[in-house]
Scaffold this motif. Structure first.
Motif, PDB file in Angstrom:
ATOM      1  N   SER A 220      -2.504  -0.016  -4.310  1.00 36.05           N
ATOM      2  CA  SER A 220      -2.028  -1.329  -3.870  1.00 36.05           C
ATOM      3  C   SER A 220      -1.308  -1.968  -5.038  1.00 36.05           C
ATOM      4  O   SER A 220      -1.912  -2.210  -6.086  1.00 36.05           O
ATOM      5  CB  SER A 220      -3.197  -2.211  -3.418  1.00 36.05           C
ATOM      6  OG  SER A 220      -2.741  -3.510  -3.083  1.00 36.05           O
TER       7      SER A 220
ATOM      8  N   GLU B   8      -3.467   0.892   5.793  1.00 40.44           N
ATOM      9  CA  GLU B   8      -3.162  -0.499   6.135  1.00 40.44           C
ATOM     10  C   GLU B   8      -4.108  -1.015   7.210  1.00 40.44           C
ATOM     11  O   GLU B   8      -4.600  -2.138   7.137  1.00 40.44           O
ATOM     12  CB  GLU B   8      -1.706  -0.604   6.614  1.00 40.44           C
ATOM     13  CG  GLU B   8      -0.678  -0.443   5.511  1.00 40.44           C
ATOM     14  CD  GLU B   8       0.749  -0.556   6.028  1.00 40.44           C
ATOM     15  OE1 GLU B   8       1.654  -0.757   5.204  1.00 40.44           O
ATOM     16  OE2 GLU B   8       0.953  -0.417   7.260  1.00 40.44           O
TER      17      GLU B   8
ATOM     18  N   ILE C 120       0.830  -1.207   0.000  1.00 39.75           N
ATOM     19  CA  ILE C 120       0.000   0.000   0.000  1.00 39.75           C
ATOM     20  C   ILE C 120       0.864   1.256   0.000  1.00 39.75           C
ATOM     21  O   ILE C 120       1.819   1.370   0.764  1.00 39.75           O
ATOM     22  CB  ILE C 120      -0.937   0.008   1.217  1.00 39.75           C
ATOM     23  CG1 ILE C 120      -1.946  -1.135   1.113  1.00 39.75           C
ATOM     24  CG2 ILE C 120      -1.660   1.350   1.349  1.00 39.75           C
ATOM     25  CD1 ILE C 120      -2.828  -1.297   2.325  1.00 39.75           C
ATOM     26  N   THR C 121       0.519   2.176  -0.865  1.00 32.61           N
ATOM     27  CA  THR C 121       1.159   3.491  -0.904  1.00 32.61           C
ATOM     28  C   THR C 121       0.078   4.558  -1.035  1.00 32.61           C
ATOM     29  O   THR C 121      -1.050   4.272  -1.427  1.00 32.61           O
ATOM     30  CB  THR C 121       2.150   3.618  -2.082  1.00 32.61           C
ATOM     31  OG1 THR C 121       1.450   3.327  -3.308  1.00 32.61           O
ATOM     32  CG2 THR C 121       3.321   2.663  -1.936  1.00 32.61           C
ATOM     33  N   VAL C 122       0.444   5.784  -0.684  1.00 30.39           N
ATOM     34  CA  VAL C 122      -0.465   6.923  -0.832  1.00 30.39           C
ATOM     35  C   VAL C 122       0.282   8.003  -1.600  1.00 30.39           C
ATOM     36  O   VAL C 122       1.383   8.404  -1.205  1.00 30.39           O
ATOM     37  CB  VAL C 122      -0.912   7.464   0.546  1.00 30.39           C
ATOM     38  CG1 VAL C 122      -1.855   8.666   0.369  1.00 30.39           C
ATOM     39  CG2 VAL C 122      -1.593   6.371   1.366  1.00 30.39           C
TER      40      VAL C 122
ATOM     41  N   THR D 187       0.826   7.648  10.004  1.00 32.79           N
ATOM     42  CA  THR D 187       0.914   8.167   8.641  1.00 32.79           C
ATOM     43  C   THR D 187      -0.369   7.784   7.904  1.00 32.79           C
ATOM     44  O   THR D 187      -1.137   6.942   8.362  1.00 32.79           O
ATOM     45  CB  THR D 187       2.112   7.546   7.898  1.00 32.79           C
ATOM     46  OG1 THR D 187       1.918   6.127   7.839  1.00 32.79           O
ATOM     47  CG2 THR D 187       3.431   7.849   8.619  1.00 32.79           C
TER      48      THR D 187
ATOM     49  N   ILE E  44      -5.007   6.161  -2.750  1.00 35.23           N
ATOM     50  CA  ILE E  44      -4.457   4.951  -2.146  1.00 35.23           C
ATOM     51  C   ILE E  44      -4.230   3.918  -3.244  1.00 35.23           C
ATOM     52  O   ILE E  44      -5.137   3.619  -4.023  1.00 35.23           O
ATOM     53  CB  ILE E  44      -5.415   4.380  -1.078  1.00 35.23           C
ATOM     54  CG1 ILE E  44      -5.698   5.437  -0.004  1.00 35.23           C
ATOM     55  CG2 ILE E  44      -4.829   3.123  -0.441  1.00 35.23           C
ATOM     56  CD1 ILE E  44      -6.851   5.068   0.911  1.00 35.23           C
TER      57      ILE E  44
ATOM     58  N   SER F  87       1.935  12.878   1.510  1.00 36.21           N
ATOM     59  CA  SER F  87       1.631  11.454   1.651  1.00 36.21           C
ATOM     60  C   SER F  87       2.488  10.762   2.705  1.00 36.21           C
ATOM     61  O   SER F  87       2.078   9.773   3.296  1.00 36.21           O
ATOM     62  CB  SER F  87       1.802  10.754   0.301  1.00 36.21           C
ATOM     63  OG  SER F  87       3.150  10.889  -0.152  1.00 36.21           O
ATOM     64  N   GLU F  88       3.690  11.271   2.962  1.00 37.89           N
ATOM     65  CA  GLU F  88       4.579  10.622   3.927  1.00 37.89           C
ATOM     66  C   GLU F  88       4.490  11.251   5.319  1.00 37.89           C
ATOM     67  O   GLU F  88       5.173  10.821   6.245  1.00 37.89           O
ATOM     68  CB  GLU F  88       6.029  10.694   3.428  1.00 37.89           C
ATOM     69  CG  GLU F  88       6.272   9.998   2.104  1.00 37.89           C
ATOM     70  CD  GLU F  88       5.958   8.510   2.159  1.00 37.89           C
ATOM     71  OE1 GLU F  88       6.259   7.893   3.200  1.00 37.89           O
ATOM     72  OE2 GLU F  88       5.409   7.984   1.176  1.00 37.89           O
TER      73      GLU F  88
ATOM     74  N   LYS G 226      -0.431   6.152   5.199  1.00 34.45           N
ATOM     75  CA  LYS G 226      -0.219   4.762   4.802  1.00 34.45           C
ATOM     76  C   LYS G 226      -0.637   3.805   5.922  1.00 34.45           C
ATOM     77  O   LYS G 226      -1.299   2.796   5.668  1.00 34.45           O
ATOM     78  CB  LYS G 226       1.252   4.538   4.449  1.00 34.45           C
ATOM     79  CG  LYS G 226       1.578   3.091   4.093  1.00 34.45           C
ATOM     80  CD  LYS G 226       3.062   2.914   3.808  1.00 34.45           C
ATOM     81  CE  LYS G 226       3.393   1.452   3.551  1.00 34.45           C
ATOM     82  NZ  LYS G 226       4.840   1.248   3.282  1.00 34.45           N
TER      83      LYS G 226
END
Length: 273
Positions: A165, A245, A155-157, A239, A163, A182-183, A241
């Motif tokens: 995957s 999750e 998963i990343t944003v 975060t 979002i 995003s981070e 992310k």
């Protein structure tokens, strides 16, 4: 009477065979006899013979697996043969022992690679041949199982709150702050909840910044990174992310993956309702 004598001799035998491990100025002693030397550089402990020839290294690892579940172990590596590194459990003489004492104590009491004659190369090599398995408790095993499934989702944003995957869009955040990154960790308390929708714009749930709670559309509630026992929790501010999750754990239908993510399998920092 006979049974009492057996117990007495067992206790006496244990006391006689018990070795006192001490470290003074980098010298490891067993019952007052110098047997090895130990040095520390950047958290990696090098164990040497009395001639200061480096034999092996021990590095302590403490990491978060999922939520409040942490795993602590050592990485053991030989200086003269670095074909592989072992991940092993370690023991400490007390809860207040430092890493140096724990490294020596584990080498003597648990791994048997330091004895009254010094560093036991034969036992060290046998250890690498057999590679003993770690003894993880159920909670930690469950945490690693969940972590493995989460990692497969990858998963990343991105910078617009989408979002993904494994690079595929699966949802998005709304009501993001103007300074969204995003981070970034979510530290600001807002009056408007940060909401999550899937790729088809179906409402999945929300994150409440004032209470650090995730609420799913299905009614599940999870409190993230709550204060515990008077000490600050790990990753107190999540975060984006981490929120995505956790939502995947709470609602397995949000992001499909082979094998069900069990939301209640791990004891967490927060409380799931």
């Amino acid at each position: 009477m006979k049974k009492s004598l057996i117990i007495l001799f067992t206790i006496l035998g244990t006391l006689i065979n018990a070795q006192t491990v001490k470290i003074k100025r980098g010298v490891v002693s067993l019952d007052g006899i110098h047997v090895a030397k130990i040095s520390d550089k950047s958290g990696i402990y090098t164990i040497m013979d009395l001639k200061e020839t480096p034999i092996y290294t021990i590095e302590f690892v403490d990491k978060s697996v999922v939520d409040s579940v942490r795993d602590s172990y050592i990485k053991l590596n030989r200086i003269y043969n670095q074909d592989k590194t072992l991940e092993l459990d370690y023991i400490s003489p007390s809860a207040f022992s430092g890493e140096e004492k724990s490294a020596a104590y584990t080498s003597v009491k648990s791994l048997k690679i330091i004895d009254e004659r010094g560093v036991n190369i034969k036992n060290l090599d046998e250890l690498f041949k057999n590679n003993p398995k770690r003894k993880l408790d159920t909670k930690t095993k469950d945490a690693y199982s969940i972590r493995s499934k989460i990692d497969k989702l990858n998963i990343t944003v991105n910078n617009v709150g989408e979002i993904l995957s494994n690079g595929k869009p699966v949802g998005y955040f709304t009501n993001l702050p103007p300074s969204f990154g995003s981070e970034e960790t979510i530290m600001d308390k807002t009056f408007v909840d940060i909401e999550i929708y899937d790729a088809k714009s179906k409402y999945i749930g929300k994150y409440i910044t004032t209470t650090k709670q995730i609420k799913t559309a299905g009614g599940k509630t999870f409190t993230l990174y709550r204060e515990m026992s008077g000490r600050a929790s790990i990753l107190k501010f999540p975060t984006y992310k981490a929120i995505a999750e956790r939502m995947a754990i709470l609602d397995p239908n949000f992001i499909k993956i082979q094998g069900k993510l069990e939301a209640g399998a791990v004891i967490k920092d927060g409380i799931e309702k």
